[in-house]
Write a protein that holds these residues in place. Sequence first.
Motif, PDB file in Angstrom:
ATOM      1  N   GLY A  10      -3.864  56.995  -5.677  1.00  0.00           N
ATOM      2  CA  GLY A  10      -5.242  56.519  -5.812  1.00  0.00           C
ATOM      3  C   GLY A  10      -5.819  56.696  -7.209  1.00  0.00           C
ATOM      4  N   LEU A  11      -5.207  57.527  -8.026  1.00  0.00           N
ATOM      5  CA  LEU A  11      -5.683  57.676  -9.407  1.00  0.00           C
ATOM      6  C   LEU A  11      -5.526  56.375 -10.188  1.00  0.00           C
ATOM      7  N   VAL A  12      -4.426  55.695  -9.983  1.00  0.00           N
ATOM      8  CA  VAL A  12      -4.172  54.463 -10.724  1.00  0.00           C
ATOM      9  C   VAL A  12      -4.414  53.208  -9.887  1.00  0.00           C
ATOM     10  N   TYR A  13      -4.629  53.391  -8.618  1.00  0.00           N
ATOM     11  CA  TYR A  13      -4.943  52.264  -7.740  1.00  0.00           C
ATOM     12  C   TYR A  13      -6.280  52.597  -7.074  1.00  0.00           C
TER      13      TYR A  13
ATOM     14  N   GLY B 254     -14.282  44.765 -11.977  1.00  0.00           N
ATOM     15  CA  GLY B 254     -12.916  44.419 -12.368  1.00  0.00           C
ATOM     16  C   GLY B 254     -11.910  45.457 -11.933  1.00  0.00           C
ATOM     17  N   LEU B 255     -12.331  46.719 -11.966  1.00  0.00           N
ATOM     18  CA  LEU B 255     -11.461  47.814 -11.548  1.00  0.00           C
ATOM     19  C   LEU B 255     -11.141  47.723 -10.059  1.00  0.00           C
ATOM     20  N   LEU B 256     -12.091  47.245  -9.280  1.00  0.00           N
ATOM     21  CA  LEU B 256     -11.878  47.115  -7.836  1.00  0.00           C
ATOM     22  C   LEU B 256     -11.120  45.841  -7.468  1.00  0.00           C
TER      23      LEU B 256
ATOM     24  N   ILE C  68      -5.237  47.600 -15.310  1.00  0.00           N
ATOM     25  CA  ILE C  68      -5.744  47.640 -16.685  1.00  0.00           C
ATOM     26  C   ILE C  68      -6.527  46.365 -17.006  1.00  0.00           C
ATOM     27  N   LEU C  69      -5.983  45.214 -16.601  1.00  0.00           N
ATOM     28  CA  LEU C  69      -6.638  43.947 -16.925  1.00  0.00           C
ATOM     29  C   LEU C  69      -7.976  43.765 -16.201  1.00  0.00           C
ATOM     30  N   GLY C  70      -8.087  44.301 -14.995  1.00  0.00           N
ATOM     31  CA  GLY C  70      -9.329  44.144 -14.212  1.00  0.00           C
ATOM     32  C   GLY C  70     -10.549  44.682 -14.942  1.00  0.00           C
ATOM     33  N   PRO C  71     -10.567  45.983 -15.288  1.00  0.00           N
ATOM     34  CA  PRO C  71     -11.746  46.498 -15.989  1.00  0.00           C
ATOM     35  C   PRO C  71     -11.933  45.866 -17.372  1.00  0.00           C
ATOM     36  N   PHE C  72     -10.822  45.562 -18.042  1.00  0.00           N
ATOM     37  CA  PHE C  72     -10.888  44.946 -19.369  1.00  0.00           C
ATOM     38  C   PHE C  72     -11.580  43.582 -19.279  1.00  0.00           C
ATOM     39  N   LEU C  73     -11.071  42.722 -18.403  1.00  0.00           N
ATOM     40  CA  LEU C  73     -11.642  41.380 -18.259  1.00  0.00           C
ATOM     41  C   LEU C  73     -13.031  41.411 -17.622  1.00  0.00           C
ATOM     42  N   GLY C  74     -13.233  42.321 -16.684  1.00  0.00           N
ATOM     43  CA  GLY C  74     -14.549  42.435 -16.043  1.00  0.00           C
ATOM     44  C   GLY C  74     -15.637  42.773 -17.054  1.00  0.00           C
ATOM     45  N   ALA C  75     -15.343  43.715 -17.940  1.00  0.00           N
ATOM     46  CA  ALA C  75     -16.315  44.091 -18.975  1.00  0.00           C
ATOM     47  C   ALA C  75     -16.559  42.931 -19.930  1.00  0.00           C
TER      48      ALA C  75
ATOM     49  N   SER D 165     -13.784  49.985 -21.854  1.00  0.00           N
ATOM     50  CA  SER D 165     -13.666  50.185 -20.404  1.00  0.00           C
ATOM     51  C   SER D 165     -12.277  50.685 -20.030  1.00  0.00           C
ATOM     52  N   VAL D 166     -11.255  50.188 -20.703  1.00  0.00           N
ATOM     53  CA  VAL D 166      -9.885  50.649 -20.434  1.00  0.00           C
ATOM     54  C   VAL D 166      -9.732  52.111 -20.851  1.00  0.00           C
ATOM     55  N   ILE D 167     -10.280  52.465 -22.006  1.00  0.00           N
ATOM     56  CA  ILE D 167     -10.228  53.858 -22.461  1.00  0.00           C
ATOM     57  C   ILE D 167     -10.968  54.760 -21.470  1.00  0.00           C
ATOM     58  N   GLY D 168     -12.122  54.293 -20.996  1.00  0.00           N
ATOM     59  CA  GLY D 168     -12.859  55.057 -19.985  1.00  0.00           C
ATOM     60  C   GLY D 168     -12.057  55.231 -18.711  1.00  0.00           C
TER      61      GLY D 168
END
Length: 159
Positions: A19-22, A90-92, A104-111, A133-136
């Motif tokens: 769940g940390l990465v998913y 994007g993360l979800l 990785i792409l979800g939060p990046f593209l979402g932001a 967002s990816v760094i966060g």
Amino acid sequence: MEIVGWTLIIISFVIGFIGLVYPIIPSVIFIMGGFLLYGVFFSFAELPWWFWLIQILFVILLFGADMMANAFGVKKYGGSKAGIWGSTIGLLIGPIVLPFAGIILGPFLGAIIAELLITRSSIKQAIKTGFGSVIGFLTSVITKGVVQIVMIAIFFWVV
């Protein structure tokens, strides 16, 4: 029955780390579930009140760290509240649409999308926010991983 109990507890802990990465998997719930499974299969008496207090404080810390790391990453790179929300959405959604890469792409593209559509930021600023967002997210994964390891270490120390 002891083997079944420990197997379920370990599986619960492993799912917690997945769940940390998913992020769709509520990792902390699985960690706490492992503790509860121990109580059901063995004995709640072995887990004193201070154990539960410490674990609840860690749960609160995990939820706070998750929110703060994402917001910090986006804000540090000049993003807005829209970027934070876009990153979170994007993360979800990312891992569902693109398993593995979507993490990785979800939060990046979402932001990026949120910054471009809602705040009308420049493409350069939107991409900078996407990297934030990816760094966060990565900071959050590391922080939560360390806290979960400590939670499980305390559990094994008590038992």
